[in-house]
Design an enzyme around this catalytic site. Structure first.
Site, PDB file in Angstrom:
ATOM      1  N   CYS A  96       0.839  -1.193   0.000  1.00 43.92           N
ATOM      2  CA  CYS A  96       0.000   0.000   0.000  1.00 43.92           C
ATOM      3  C   CYS A  96       0.880   1.250   0.000  1.00 43.92           C
ATOM      4  O   CYS A  96       1.483   1.578  -1.014  1.00 43.92           O
ATOM      5  CB  CYS A  96      -0.960  -0.037   1.192  1.00 43.92           C
ATOM      6  N   HIS A 205      -3.343  -5.706   1.297  1.00 43.74           N
ATOM      7  CA  HIS A 205      -2.573  -5.927   2.526  1.00 43.74           C
ATOM      8  C   HIS A 205      -2.484  -7.412   2.903  1.00 43.74           C
ATOM      9  O   HIS A 205      -3.321  -7.910   3.668  1.00 43.74           O
ATOM     10  CB  HIS A 205      -3.218  -5.171   3.677  1.00 43.74           C
ATOM     11  N   GLU A 207      -0.537  -8.745   5.015  1.00 43.97           N
ATOM     12  CA  GLU A 207      -0.256  -8.916   6.445  1.00 43.97           C
ATOM     13  C   GLU A 207      -1.518  -8.987   7.287  1.00 43.97           C
ATOM     14  O   GLU A 207      -1.475  -9.377   8.471  1.00 43.97           O
ATOM     15  CB  GLU A 207       0.653  -7.783   6.937  1.00 43.97           C
TER      16      GLU A 207
END
Length: 242
Positions: A96, A205, A207
């Site tokens: 991002c 994302h 994660e």
């Protein structure tokens, strides 16, 4: 492994850089730990990467996204070290805002601009894996569909047509949006790599999709999606085989 690695049997040390305004550094560090690596916190104002084997530039709004998203972070001392390390082959992942920083640092081509609908978007996003030859995607299958969260307001990837053709022709489009293009990115591109494949940037994302109970809804049930973990197991595999 790259320079700085002590032994192939030791946990690889993955640096996570924190800029003022970074939001997802702790999430990225947790993802590294869950994959079996050792996360190392790095500060934007420190030009020493502490001998890490790879680097993650996490999401957020570095320096408040003033001037332009990622534009100020490009000049942080830590980024001088990252640019040199990336050119030497160190794996670098920009997520991002980290993707925006990578384009500003010219480690990846193109640019990120406001979403075409001019609104912030936050949703679970399906991606197709277009390339498994990078340091961050070798544990996926070509054409595999994965679901990971997406949240951005400056997520529209743009580039000249000849740059887009070059990315396509060299197999450097790593991810594409499936089902819906959430920000107007050219050719539905969600992530790209450099020519060497050690530097990858994407807007969604991974994660946030690494632990059952905290990820997107999936076939295994609500909040059960862990499709993002493959990014971090991929880089560990690439470091062992290097």
């Amino acid at each position: 492994m790259t320079a700085g690695t002590t032994a192939s049997l030791d946990a690889a040390r993955i640096g996570v850089i924190t800029f003022p305004g970074t939001l997802d550094d702790r999430d990225a560090a947790r993802a590294v730990r869950l994959a079996g690596g050792e996360p190392v916190s790095l500060w934007h104002a420190d030009g020493d990467l502490q001998g890490v084997d790879a680097v993650v530039l996490p999401g957020g709004f570095s320096y408040g996204d003033y001037l332009r998203a990622g534009a100020i972070s490009r000049f942080a001392p830590a980024m001088d070290a990252v640019v040199d390390a990336a050119k030497g082959g160190m794996p670098v992942l920009g997520i991002c805002n980290g993707f925006q920083v990578l384009t500003e640092a010219h480690l990846l081509p193109g640019s990120m601009v406001k979403n075409d609908h001019l609104h912030f978007v936050c949703r679970e996003q399906v991606l197709s894996v277009e390339s498994t030859s990078t340091a961050w995607t070798n544990q996926y299958r070509p054409g595999q569909h994965i679901t990971i969260p997406l949240k951005n307001q400056d997520g529209q990837f743009v580039a000249d047509e000849h740059v887009l053709d070059e990315l396509e022709g060299e197999g450097r489009v790593v991810f594409r949006y499936q089902g819906w293009n959430p920000n107007g990115s050219r050719r539905d591109i969600a992530g790209i790599s450099n020519a060497r494949g050690n530097v990858v940037g994407l807007m969604p994302h991974p994660e946030h999709a690494v632990e059952a109970g905290f990820g997107p809804d999936g076939e295994a049930g609500p909040r059960a999606g862990t499709d993002g973990l493959g990014f971090f197991t991929s880089v560990l595999a690439s470091l062992v085989s290097a």
